[in-house]
Write a protein that holds these residues in place. Structure first.
Motif, PDB file in Angstrom:
ATOM      1  N   TRP A  10       0.678  14.766   2.081  1.00 23.11           N
ATOM      2  CA  TRP A  10      -0.422  14.879   3.393  1.00 23.11           C
ATOM      3  C   TRP A  10       0.163  14.056   4.374  1.00 23.11           C
ATOM      4  O   TRP A  10      -0.629  13.940   5.231  1.00 23.11           O
ATOM      5  N   GLU A  11       1.138  13.314   4.347  1.00 23.31           N
ATOM      6  CA  GLU A  11       1.650  12.795   5.515  1.00 23.31           C
ATOM      7  C   GLU A  11       3.175  13.432   6.121  1.00 23.31           C
ATOM      8  O   GLU A  11       3.779  13.802   5.258  1.00 23.31           O
ATOM      9  N   PRO A  12       3.625  12.784   7.237  1.00 21.07           N
ATOM     10  CA  PRO A  12       4.968  13.006   7.587  1.00 21.07           C
ATOM     11  C   PRO A  12       5.952  12.472   6.826  1.00 21.07           C
ATOM     12  O   PRO A  12       5.533  11.385   5.930  1.00 21.07           O
ATOM     13  N   VAL A  13       7.027  12.734   6.792  1.00 21.01           N
ATOM     14  CA  VAL A  13       8.083  12.141   5.900  1.00 21.01           C
ATOM     15  C   VAL A  13       8.134  10.848   6.393  1.00 21.01           C
ATOM     16  O   VAL A  13       8.324  10.248   7.483  1.00 21.01           O
ATOM     17  N   ARG A  14       8.035   9.793   5.495  1.00 17.50           N
ATOM     18  CA  ARG A  14       8.222   8.465   5.909  1.00 17.50           C
ATOM     19  C   ARG A  14       9.633   8.077   5.137  1.00 17.50           C
ATOM     20  O   ARG A  14      10.308   8.254   4.115  1.00 17.50           O
ATOM     21  N   ASP A  15      10.198   6.964   6.206  1.00 17.43           N
ATOM     22  CA  ASP A  15      11.565   6.336   5.675  1.00 17.43           C
ATOM     23  C   ASP A  15      11.072   5.289   4.925  1.00 17.43           C
ATOM     24  O   ASP A  15      10.085   4.815   4.556  1.00 17.43           O
ATOM     25  N   ASP A  16      12.049   4.676   4.147  1.00 18.81           N
ATOM     26  CA  ASP A  16      12.220   3.600   2.987  1.00 18.81           C
ATOM     27  C   ASP A  16      11.578   2.574   3.677  1.00 18.81           C
ATOM     28  O   ASP A  16      10.955   1.534   3.263  1.00 18.81           O
ATOM     29  N   TYR A  72       0.865  -1.240   0.002  1.00 18.15           N
ATOM     30  CA  TYR A  72      -0.100  -0.217  -0.105  1.00 18.15           C
ATOM     31  C   TYR A  72       0.947   1.378   0.041  1.00 18.15           C
ATOM     32  O   TYR A  72       0.601   2.135  -0.884  1.00 18.15           O
ATOM     33  N   TYR A  73       1.776   1.274   0.941  1.00 17.65           N
ATOM     34  CA  TYR A  73       2.815   2.506   1.076  1.00 17.65           C
ATOM     35  C   TYR A  73       3.683   2.688  -0.202  1.00 17.65           C
ATOM     36  O   TYR A  73       4.166   3.608  -0.590  1.00 17.65           O
ATOM     37  N   SER A  74       4.082   1.569  -0.557  1.00 15.24           N
ATOM     38  CA  SER A  74       4.979   1.471  -1.980  1.00 15.24           C
ATOM     39  C   SER A  74       4.125   2.290  -3.139  1.00 15.24           C
ATOM     40  O   SER A  74       4.659   3.079  -3.964  1.00 15.24           O
ATOM     41  N   GLU A  75       3.054   1.541  -3.341  1.00 15.03           N
ATOM     42  CA  GLU A  75       2.114   1.991  -4.651  1.00 15.03           C
ATOM     43  C   GLU A  75       1.725   3.394  -4.528  1.00 15.03           C
ATOM     44  O   GLU A  75       1.628   4.298  -5.269  1.00 15.03           O
ATOM     45  N   ASN A  76       1.437   3.867  -3.246  1.00 14.79           N
ATOM     46  CA  ASN A  76       0.937   5.217  -3.088  1.00 14.79           C
ATOM     47  C   ASN A  76       1.988   6.424  -2.441  1.00 14.79           C
ATOM     48  O   ASN A  76       1.516   7.367  -1.968  1.00 14.79           O
ATOM     49  N   ARG A  77       3.191   5.876  -2.385  1.00 14.27           N
ATOM     50  CA  ARG A  77       4.155   6.785  -1.845  1.00 14.27           C
ATOM     51  C   ARG A  77       4.325   8.388  -2.224  1.00 14.27           C
ATOM     52  O   ARG A  77       4.309   9.106  -1.635  1.00 14.27           O
ATOM     53  N   LEU A  78       4.197   8.502  -3.576  1.00 17.63           N
ATOM     54  CA  LEU A  78       4.356   9.566  -4.209  1.00 17.63           C
ATOM     55  C   LEU A  78       2.968  10.608  -3.827  1.00 17.63           C
ATOM     56  O   LEU A  78       2.944  11.756  -3.777  1.00 17.63           O
ATOM     57  N   CYS A 123       8.061   0.899   2.829  1.00 16.29           N
ATOM     58  CA  CYS A 123       7.634   0.266   1.733  1.00 16.29           C
ATOM     59  C   CYS A 123       8.197  -1.234   1.584  1.00 16.29           C
ATOM     60  O   CYS A 123       8.152  -1.869   0.413  1.00 16.29           O
ATOM     61  N   TYR A 124       8.358  -1.701   2.879  1.00 20.34           N
ATOM     62  CA  TYR A 124       9.135  -2.982   2.792  1.00 20.34           C
ATOM     63  C   TYR A 124       8.668  -3.993   3.997  1.00 20.34           C
ATOM     64  O   TYR A 124       8.446  -3.461   5.061  1.00 20.34           O
ATOM     65  N   PRO A 125       7.980  -5.206   3.730  1.00 17.98           N
ATOM     66  CA  PRO A 125       7.525  -5.729   4.921  1.00 17.98           C
ATOM     67  C   PRO A 125       8.468  -5.944   6.163  1.00 17.98           C
ATOM     68  O   PRO A 125       7.791  -6.068   7.013  1.00 17.98           O
ATOM     69  N   SER A 126       9.661  -6.105   5.859  1.00 22.03           N
ATOM     70  CA  SER A 126      10.515  -6.065   7.057  1.00 22.03           C
ATOM     71  C   SER A 126      10.355  -4.853   7.809  1.00 22.03           C
ATOM     72  O   SER A 126      10.442  -4.836   9.066  1.00 22.03           O
ATOM     73  N   GLY A 127      10.013  -3.671   7.513  1.00 27.87           N
ATOM     74  CA  GLY A 127       9.992  -2.457   7.987  1.00 27.87           C
ATOM     75  C   GLY A 127       8.456  -2.574   8.849  1.00 27.87           C
ATOM     76  O   GLY A 127       8.415  -2.065   9.952  1.00 27.87           O
ATOM     77  N   TRP A 128       7.624  -3.241   8.126  1.00 34.85           N
ATOM     78  CA  TRP A 128       6.322  -3.394   8.999  1.00 34.85           C
ATOM     79  C   TRP A 128       6.181  -4.316  10.136  1.00 34.85           C
ATOM     80  O   TRP A 128       5.623  -4.338  10.989  1.00 34.85           O
ATOM     81  N   GLN A 129       7.066  -5.007   9.935  1.00 34.29           N
ATOM     82  CA  GLN A 129       7.115  -6.458  10.939  1.00 34.29           C
ATOM     83  C   GLN A 129       7.212  -5.930  12.542  1.00 34.29           C
ATOM     84  O   GLN A 129       6.195  -6.116  13.177  1.00 34.29           O
TER      85      GLN A 129
END
Length: 197
Positions: free
Chosen positions: A45-51, A34-40, A54-60
């Motif tokens: 509208w959102e705070p600065v997001r780190d990479d 979701y975040y990868s597809e909609n990043r731009l 956009c990765y499952p490992s970050g979301w775990q």
């Protein structure tokens, strides 16, 4: 442990076109997609997001913390999915849940670019707000939007949120302090939870 709920609530709400349910730890790849597809699209509208968004490992790791907040009853992070629950179309987060003499929380939300303009967020938020009011006994839900985001302002007004103020340099969005219009929805017929919350 004292003050903690024993298990994360299992909440799954259905609307005409969506499944609106609490995110869980098995959703790491869905959230990353979701975040990868909609990043731009979401960037203004959102705070600065780190990479890691956009990765499952970050979301775990992030989902582990969110699960703890669900158990504690301090936040409720919903995802909006298709009826087969394969794709995240948006998110709706009720955060900073306070009880005691306040019984309030903040609402934040986003919808993927390809799902804009179809009334999906209104449909999802009607259901999620009803859950927060009836099941979590929330009296006041606060939601704030940037003045130039008229679509968000219109959505909140349609849901019954009332303007309460204007905050200068309120949130750090897309790397800049942004003004926000402050709104809230209160439940006039609020009654306390039998558990004393």
């Amino acid at each position: 442990m004292f003050g903690y709920r024993s298990a994360a609530p299992r909440v799954r709400l259905t609307t005409d076109r969506l499944v609106v349910r609490l995110v869980h730890e098995r959703d790491a790849w869905r959230m990353a997609d979701y975040y990868s597809e909609n990043r731009l699209f979401l960037k203004p509208w959102e705070p600065v997001r780190d990479d890691s968004h956009c990765y499952p490992s970050g979301w775990q790791a992030r989902l582990g913390l969110i699960s703890d907040m669900h158990k504690q009853g301090t936040a409720f992070y919903f995802i909006l999915m298709d009826s087969d629950e394969t794709e995240v179309r948006g998110v709706a987060n009720f955060s900073n849940v306070l009880r005691g003499s306040f019984h309030a929380c903040y609402l934040g939300y986003s919808l993927g670019e390809k799902w804009q303009g179809q009334g999906l967020m209104f449909e999802a938020l009607q259901s999620a707000i009803r859950y927060m009011q009836r099941q979590q006994h929330i009296h006041r839900i606060m939601a704030n939007y940037m003045p130039h985001n008229q679509r968000s302002g219109d959505l909140l007004a349609r849901l019954g949120f009332e303007k309460e103020g204007y905050a200068k340099d309120y949130l750090l969005i897309d790397g800049r302090w942004q003004d926000h219009v402050l709104t809230a929805l209160t439940l006039r017929e609020w009654t306390p939870d039998r558990r004393g919350q």
